[in-house]
Design a protein around this motif. Structure first.
Motif, short mmCIF file in Angstrom:
data_model
loop_
_atom_site.label_atom_id
_atom_site.label_comp_id
_atom_site.label_asym_id
_atom_site.label_seq_id
_atom_site.Cartn_x
_atom_site.Cartn_y
_atom_site.Cartn_z
N ASN A 1 1.18 -1.43 0.05
CA ASN A 1 -0.22 0.18 -0.39
C ASN A 1 1.07 1.16 -0.01
O ASN A 1 1.86 1.17 0.80
CB ASN A 1 -1.18 0.05 1.37
CG ASN A 1 -1.79 1.43 1.01
OD1 ASN A 1 -2.48 1.57 0.45
ND2 ASN A 1 -2.02 1.88 2.65
N ILE A 2 0.63 2.24 -0.66
CA ILE A 2 1.20 3.23 -0.56
C ILE A 2 -0.16 4.28 0.29
O ILE A 2 -1.14 4.72 0.26
CB ILE A 2 0.49 4.41 -1.75
CG1 ILE A 2 1.83 5.62 -2.03
CG2 ILE A 2 -0.32 4.43 -2.67
CD1 ILE A 2 3.45 5.13 -1.53
N HIS A 3 0.89 5.25 1.34
CA HIS A 3 -0.34 6.02 2.26
C HIS A 3 0.69 7.41 2.44
O HIS A 3 1.77 7.54 2.10
CB HIS A 3 -0.12 5.52 3.73
CG HIS A 3 -0.60 6.22 4.88
ND1 HIS A 3 -2.00 6.16 4.16
CD2 HIS A 3 -0.17 6.83 5.76
CE1 HIS A 3 -2.60 6.75 5.23
NE2 HIS A 3 -1.35 7.78 6.72
N HIS A 4 -0.12 7.91 2.13
CA HIS A 4 0.33 8.65 1.98
C HIS A 4 0.31 10.54 3.46
O HIS A 4 -0.60 11.74 3.60
CB HIS A 4 -1.22 9.79 1.03
CG HIS A 4 -2.48 10.03 0.94
ND1 HIS A 4 -3.25 8.51 1.71
CD2 HIS A 4 -3.49 11.13 1.17
CE1 HIS A 4 -4.33 8.86 2.09
NE2 HIS A 4 -4.36 10.38 1.59
N SER A 5 1.14 10.00 4.09
CA SER A 5 1.94 10.33 5.14
C SER A 5 3.06 9.32 5.71
O SER A 5 4.09 8.00 4.74
CB SER A 5 0.93 10.24 6.20
OG SER A 5 1.15 9.25 6.87
N PHE A 6 4.49 10.12 5.82
CA PHE A 6 5.34 9.92 6.41
C PHE A 6 4.84 9.11 8.19
O PHE A 6 5.18 9.40 8.89
CB PHE A 6 6.22 10.65 6.84
CG PHE A 6 7.97 10.65 7.33
CD1 PHE A 6 8.61 9.86 6.18
CD2 PHE A 6 8.62 10.04 8.29
CE1 PHE A 6 10.33 9.45 6.27
CE2 PHE A 6 9.69 9.74 8.46
CZ PHE A 6 10.69 9.95 7.12
N LEU A 7 4.68 8.01 7.84
CA LEU A 7 4.37 7.01 9.31
C LEU A 7 5.97 6.30 10.26
O LEU A 7 6.60 7.12 9.48
CB LEU A 7 3.81 5.61 7.92
CG LEU A 7 2.44 5.88 7.92
CD1 LEU A 7 2.33 4.10 6.89
CD2 LEU A 7 1.46 6.48 8.67
#
Length: 237
Positions: free
Chosen positions: A144-150
Motif C-alpha cells: 500500500n502507499i500511504h500519503h504521510s510519513f508513517l
C-alpha cells in the motif's frame, strides 16, 4: 540475512530439484528459512485503484518504459472513472464496486479474480480498507502507499491534518498491508519540504510526486526480491 544472486543455465527446468536439494543438504541442517525465485521471470502484479490516477498511471507508465520489470495482469477499481486512462496500456480494467455495505461481496469478487493469478497486489491509492479475511485468502503480499510519513497521520485526510499541525515536511510511505491499518512493515519512505505558505491543496500536489516515487521504488524492490520481512520491519537490499 542475505540475498544471493547466481546464474545457472537451464534454471527453469532445474529450480524444483535445486530447491529440494538445498533444503535437504543446507537449509535443514542449519535451521535456515530460504526462498528461491527466478529473476528472469517477471512477477504477476494486480493494481487496485479508486479515483486518484497518479500512482496507478505512474506504475503503468514505468512498466511500459521498461523501468519496472513486472507483468501487470489487471487493474481493479471500485469506481469506473479510470477505465479510459488504463485502456491505452493494454491492461484489463475491471470495475468492482466496493463500499462498506457490500465489502464482503466485493472482496469475494476480487478474490475470484486474484487468487492463484498474481504474485503481488498493489494498492495504488485504493481508498477502501481491506479486511483480514481478504489478506489471508488472497495468497500473495499486498503493498500500500500511504500519503504521510508513517507513523505520523495514520488513517484518513493526512494532508489536512499535516497542515493543521503545521508540519515542515510531508511524505509518503509504502508498506506491506496487515490487518492493522497503516501499521504494516515499511518498505520505503520519502519527504518533501513545505512551509506556512502552502495550502492543503499544495500539500496534496507536492505529496503526489513523493507518493509516485516511493511506491514505484517499493514495487520494484519487491519484484526484484530485494525485500525481506523481519517481524514488523523490512530489510531492503
Amino acid at each position: 540475512m542475505q540475498r544471493t544472486i547466481f546464474h545457472l543455465p537451464g534454471l527453469s527446468a532445474a529450480i524444483d530439484a535445486l530447491q529440494c536439494d538445498f533444503a535437504d543438504n543446507v537449509a535443514s541442517p542449519f535451521g535456515m528459512d530460504f526462498h528461491l525465485s527466478e529473476a528472469a521471470k517477471p512477477k504477476r502484479v494486480a493494481i487496485l485503484a479508486s479515483k486518484e490516477d497518479h500512482c496507478l498511471l505512474d506504475l503503468l507508465w514505468r512498466n511500459r518504459r521498461g523501468e519496472l520489470d513486472l507483468s501487470v495482469v489487471m487493474v481493479i477499481a471500485n469506481h469506473p472513472d479510470l477505465a479510459d486512462q488504463v485502456r491505452p496500456f493494454g491492461v484489463p480494467f475491471i470495475h468492482v464496486p466496493a463500499r462498506k455495505e457490500i465489502r464482503g461481496e466485493a472482496e469475494q469478487r476480487m478474490l475470484d479474480l486474484l487468487r492463484g493469478n498474481v504474485d503481488l497486489v498493489v494498492l495504488a491509492r485504493y481508498m477502501q480498507i481491506v479486511t483480514p479475511d481478504f489478506i489471508d485468502e488472497v495468497g500473495c503480499p499486498l503493498i500500500n502507499i500511504h500519503h504521510s510519513f508513517l507513523p505520523a497521520f495514520i488513517g484518513a485526510a493526512p494532508y489536512r491534518r499535516a497542515k493543521e499541525r503545521g508540519v515542515k515536511l510531508v511524505g509518503a510511505t509504502a508498506h506491506y498491508v496487515t490487518e492493522d491499518l497503516d501499521e504494516g512493515p515499511i518498505i520505503e519512505q520519502d519527504v518533501v519540504r513545505v512551509d506556512h505558505r502552502h495550502r492543503v491543496d499544495d500539500l496534496v500536489r507536492l505529496g503526489a510526486d513523493v507518493e509516485r516515487a516511493v511506491l514505484s521504488r517499493a514495487v520494484q524492490w519487491h519484484c526484484e526480491d530485494r525485500v525481506i520481512r523481519y517481524g514488523n520491519q523490512t530489510v531492503c537490499f
